[in-house]
Enzyme design. Sequence first.
Site, PDB file in Angstrom:
ATOM      1  N   SER A 126       0.871  -1.189   0.000  1.00 16.09           N
ATOM      2  CA  SER A 126       0.000   0.000   0.000  1.00 16.09           C
ATOM      3  C   SER A 126       0.897   1.224   0.000  1.00 16.09           C
ATOM      4  CB  SER A 126      -0.866  -0.006   1.267  1.00 16.09           C
ATOM      5  OG  SER A 126      -1.532   1.226   1.430  1.00 16.09           O
ATOM      6  N   TYR A 163      -1.820  -0.520  10.690  1.00 16.34           N
ATOM      7  CA  TYR A 163      -1.854  -0.880   9.254  1.00 16.34           C
ATOM      8  C   TYR A 163      -0.565  -0.406   8.580  1.00 16.34           C
ATOM      9  CZ  TYR A 163      -3.754  -1.147   4.454  1.00 16.34           C
ATOM     10  OH  TYR A 163      -3.978  -1.448   3.121  1.00 16.34           O
TER      11      TYR A 163
END
Length: 253
Positions: free
Chosen positions: A139, A152
């Site tokens: 990501s 995350y």
Amino acid sequence: MPVEFLSGKHAVITGGSRGIGAATARALAAAGARVTLMGRDQEALKKVSSAIANSEIAICDVTDAASVTRAFEAAHKRAPISILVNNAGIAASAPFLKTDDEMLERMFATNVMSAFRCTRAALPDMLAGGWGRVINIASIAGLKGARYISAYIASKHAMVGMTRALAAETAGKNITVNAVCPGYVDTEMTERTVANIVSRTNLSEKDAFAEIAKGNASGKLIAPEEVAGTVAFLCRADADSINGQAIAIGDIG
Ligand code: NDP
């Protein structure tokens, strides 16, 4: 480059039941690969698989070592694995001081331990076959910081670190290991993020979507097919020398 440039290759995609994983399965199958879709939801996997020629499913919870072993043995029996897309992942948000051990453990189990485990299960086939691709769907959160998603972000940075480390080990063996790092993609994961914003703020769903989209340089959500296209490109023979990279989608350099 022939259209079916992945003919004869076997691609395993974790988290193939929807979103980026399903789009990636379609893209690799369109390039001629046989694909095995892994995930926990049999019905959802079957639905995606039914629309993809030469595809099969294997039930796999990537947080469960025994489940990973079983699923990869089944995939290997079908054909040696030449491409692995570590895509299964989850997200959660909380301010740093509310990021407890449970959230950290959940994030690392699904986004990091899983990728190590699945790659350990697939890599021997690639080494034996003398060709391979490991593609980690990390990501933008693997490349920079942002508020309220530290667990995350830490997990995706770890995934990028794993990518770079393994790439150094496979260099010269005809096996490349790269990370694809998208900004916000138009999938259920982003829908859940929007729902979360709506529930915690006064923003309408439309405004919450607009806020999220602003996080991408283009100001719009990325299509899952754009991520899938980058994965397919990394599988091409003319991407042989791209190794250990973290390729951002939706951000500027
Ligand atoms: P979705 O939530 O739409 O899909 C997630 C997929 O992961 C599902 O197929 C789900 O399958 C699977 N999965 C989750 N947990 C497990 C588990 N324990 N075992 C097996 N499979 C699991 O997410 P996206 O398609 O949006 O995201 C895919 C990847 O891309 C993730 O790693 C995510 O972090 C990353 N990403 C997403 C972005 C976005 O904006 N959406 C941006 C950047 C990166 P099931 O639950 O059926 O088992």
